[in-house]
Motif scaffolding. Structure first.
Motif, PDB file in Angstrom:
ATOM      1  N   THR A   1     -47.954 -27.315  54.553  1.00 22.00           N
ATOM      2  CA  THR A   1     -48.268 -28.559  55.354  1.00 22.00           C
ATOM      3  C   THR A   1     -47.064 -29.008  56.080  1.00 22.00           C
ATOM      4  O   THR A   1     -47.113 -29.823  57.124  1.00 22.00           O
ATOM      5  N   SER A   2     -45.904 -29.237  55.341  1.00 18.60           N
ATOM      6  CA  SER A   2     -44.743 -29.766  55.756  1.00 18.60           C
ATOM      7  C   SER A   2     -44.279 -29.116  56.910  1.00 18.60           C
ATOM      8  O   SER A   2     -43.980 -29.842  58.134  1.00 18.60           O
ATOM      9  N   ILE A   3     -44.059 -27.941  56.862  1.00 17.77           N
ATOM     10  CA  ILE A   3     -43.627 -27.051  58.101  1.00 17.77           C
ATOM     11  C   ILE A   3     -44.710 -27.061  59.074  1.00 17.77           C
ATOM     12  O   ILE A   3     -44.386 -27.095  60.512  1.00 17.77           O
TER      13      ILE A   3
ATOM     14  N   THR B   1     -49.952 -27.301  63.641  1.00 13.25           N
ATOM     15  CA  THR B   1     -50.130 -28.762  63.430  1.00 13.25           C
ATOM     16  C   THR B   1     -51.418 -29.265  63.790  1.00 13.25           C
ATOM     17  O   THR B   1     -51.995 -30.074  63.227  1.00 13.25           O
TER      18      THR B   1
ATOM     19  N   ASN C   1     -39.938 -24.477  64.615  1.00 12.67           N
ATOM     20  CA  ASN C   1     -40.498 -23.777  63.578  1.00 12.67           C
ATOM     21  C   ASN C   1     -41.650 -22.801  64.029  1.00 12.67           C
ATOM     22  O   ASN C   1     -42.128 -22.093  63.186  1.00 12.67           O
TER      23      ASN C   1
ATOM     24  N   ASP D   1     -48.177 -27.639  49.870  1.00 14.04           N
ATOM     25  CA  ASP D   1     -47.320 -29.011  50.400  1.00 14.04           C
ATOM     26  C   ASP D   1     -46.473 -28.292  51.287  1.00 14.04           C
ATOM     27  O   ASP D   1     -46.076 -28.848  52.452  1.00 14.04           O
ATOM     28  N   SER D   2     -45.822 -27.141  51.035  1.00 13.68           N
ATOM     29  CA  SER D   2     -44.432 -26.484  51.767  1.00 13.68           C
ATOM     30  C   SER D   2     -45.179 -26.011  53.117  1.00 13.68           C
ATOM     31  O   SER D   2     -44.361 -26.359  54.217  1.00 13.68           O
TER      32      SER D   2
ATOM     33  N   ARG E   1     -46.693 -29.518  60.198  1.00 13.60           N
ATOM     34  CA  ARG E   1     -46.746 -30.675  60.917  1.00 13.60           C
ATOM     35  C   ARG E   1     -45.357 -30.833  61.820  1.00 13.60           C
ATOM     36  O   ARG E   1     -45.647 -31.716  62.541  1.00 13.60           O
ATOM     37  N   GLN E   2     -44.394 -30.039  61.574  1.00 16.17           N
ATOM     38  CA  GLN E   2     -43.143 -30.006  62.226  1.00 16.17           C
ATOM     39  C   GLN E   2     -42.928 -28.650  63.072  1.00 16.17           C
ATOM     40  O   GLN E   2     -41.937 -28.421  63.454  1.00 16.17           O
TER      41      GLN E   2
ATOM     42  N   TYR F   1     -47.514 -35.535  66.625  1.00 16.51           N
ATOM     43  CA  TYR F   1     -46.549 -35.273  65.565  1.00 16.51           C
ATOM     44  C   TYR F   1     -46.186 -36.584  64.814  1.00 16.51           C
ATOM     45  O   TYR F   1     -46.120 -37.408  65.313  1.00 16.51           O
ATOM     46  N   LYS F   2     -45.839 -36.239  63.533  1.00 16.62           N
ATOM     47  CA  LYS F   2     -45.343 -37.350  62.655  1.00 16.62           C
ATOM     48  C   LYS F   2     -44.092 -37.631  62.959  1.00 16.62           C
ATOM     49  O   LYS F   2     -43.755 -38.871  62.790  1.00 16.62           O
ATOM     50  N   GLN F   3     -43.288 -36.712  63.205  1.00 18.41           N
ATOM     51  CA  GLN F   3     -41.935 -37.125  63.687  1.00 18.41           C
ATOM     52  C   GLN F   3     -41.663 -36.119  64.827  1.00 18.41           C
ATOM     53  O   GLN F   3     -42.352 -35.369  65.226  1.00 18.41           O
TER      54      GLN F   3
END
Length: 357
Positions: free
Chosen positions: A187-189, A170, A303, A184-185, A191-192, A294-296
């Protein structure tokens, strides 16, 4: 200003980064380690008072953590078993105290003898001083023509053929701009992905007298707080306790947290006992080179160990090797050692093969 070029550059001088540099060094490969802090160790942070050590970062491990244990054996570093005492204290939400006999532990828990930083210092002694650059906050990574150009906040630039990030995923994706962009895949993981210990408020104290041990007490738990669990941290040089504060207190100033802790300790052990203790703390949420928001909402260990985090990037020239990416015990010290070892083996194989070719 362009600085030295290295075949391999490692981001982060925590346990994973230094383990990786150490493993590569054994094979004759001198990697360069860039560290944003003004110290090595990352989430390992041992403080000392006359030989008595107190862990404000990574602390405990068990027999199942074979990667870490084997490394300690290789480096000649001893482990000591955590003592929980004959008795424990349980503090109820209303402040009432209950003394209970400690049950047998399901498994032995250990600390590094001399403090966890003993391991970090052992790595440092095996590396050349020029291999570790402190106060290097990496802001941009550009990959072009088979090379990485790494730019720091000080506008210094480093070139490398291989790049390994041992930062929490993150933190990496939120603080470094990559060109071309990371998938993108990933980056998405990332960030979470939970940053282990990122929300922890670790607290301890040194004491001139072992007032808790004199009563056979080595542990206490609390429903009231601010301390939620606390353990004896004494050694042959002196006396200390260490544990965790409820993360809801992170928004308070340090002075207010200390005041609340001292009030709680006085309730548990008595004012005379607590008057001379030396308070210590580390709010890891405030450590910008460890934790980023975190964003969320993210759950503990979310993860961690995700296989996507171990996929090579940029034509197989970049890897992630922090504790959170490890397949076995992600987030723990053992995970940091394992993740570093996996990448070290891959790089050694790649570089020795290309040399022979």
């Amino acid at each position: 200003m362009e600085k030295q070029s290295r075949e391999i550059i490692i981001l982060g001088a925590g346990l994973a980064g230094l383990t990786l540099a150490y493993q590569l060094k054994k094979s004759g490969i001198d990697a360069l380690v860039l560290e944003a802090r003004d110290r090595i160790g990352g989430r390992i942070h041992t403080i000392e008072n006359g030989g008595t050590t107190l862990e404000l970062g990574a602390t405990w491990f068990a027999d199942k953590h074979v990667n870490l244990i084997n490394l300690l054996i290789e480096l000649g570093i001893e482990k000591i078993e955590q003592a929980y005492g004959k008795y424990g204290i349980y503090e109820l939400a209303d402040g009432e105290k209950q003394l209970f006999e400690m049950p047998p532990q399901p498994e032995a828990t250990y600390r590094v003898k001399g403090g966890t930083s003993t391991l970090i210092n052992a790595f440092f002694k095996t590396l050349d001083s020029a291999q570790i650059q402190l106060d290097q906050i990496v802001r941009e990574v550009n990959y072009q023509g088979g090379l990485f150009r790494i730019q720091t906040e000080k506008k210094e630039q480093y070139l490398s053929q291989y790049l390994i990030s041992t930062l929490p995923p993150t933190l990496m994706v939120n603080s470094i701009v990559f060109s071309p962009n990371l998938p993108d895949s990933l980056t998405s993981i990332a960030r979470q992905t939970h940053t282990w210990m990122g929300e922890s408020l670790k607290v301890g104290f040194f004491s001139p007298t072992p007032f808790w041990l004199e009563k056979g007490i080595g542990t206490f738990y609390s429903q009231k707080g601010p301390l939620t669990e606390f353990y004896d941290h004494s050694n042959e040089y002196g006396f200390a306790m260490k544990g965790f504060m409820h993360d809801g207190f992170v928004t308070l100033p340090k002075a207010e947290r200390e005041k609340a802790v001292r009030a709680q300790l006085t309730n548990i052990f008595g004012e005379d006992n607590c008057s001379e203790i030396t308070y210590q703390e580390e709010a890891w949420r405030d450590q910008k080179f460890t934790h980023t928001n975190y964003k969320q909402p993210v759950a503990p260990h979310q993860n961690n160990g995700n296989t996507l985090l171990r996929e090579p990037l940029f034509n197989g020239q970049m890897f992630m090797a922090g504790s959170e990416v490890a397949p076995s015990f992600p987030g723990y010290m053992d995970g940091a050692v394992e993740a570093a070892g996996l990448v070290a083996n891959e790089l050694i194989l790649e570089l020795t093969s290309s040399t022979k070719a």
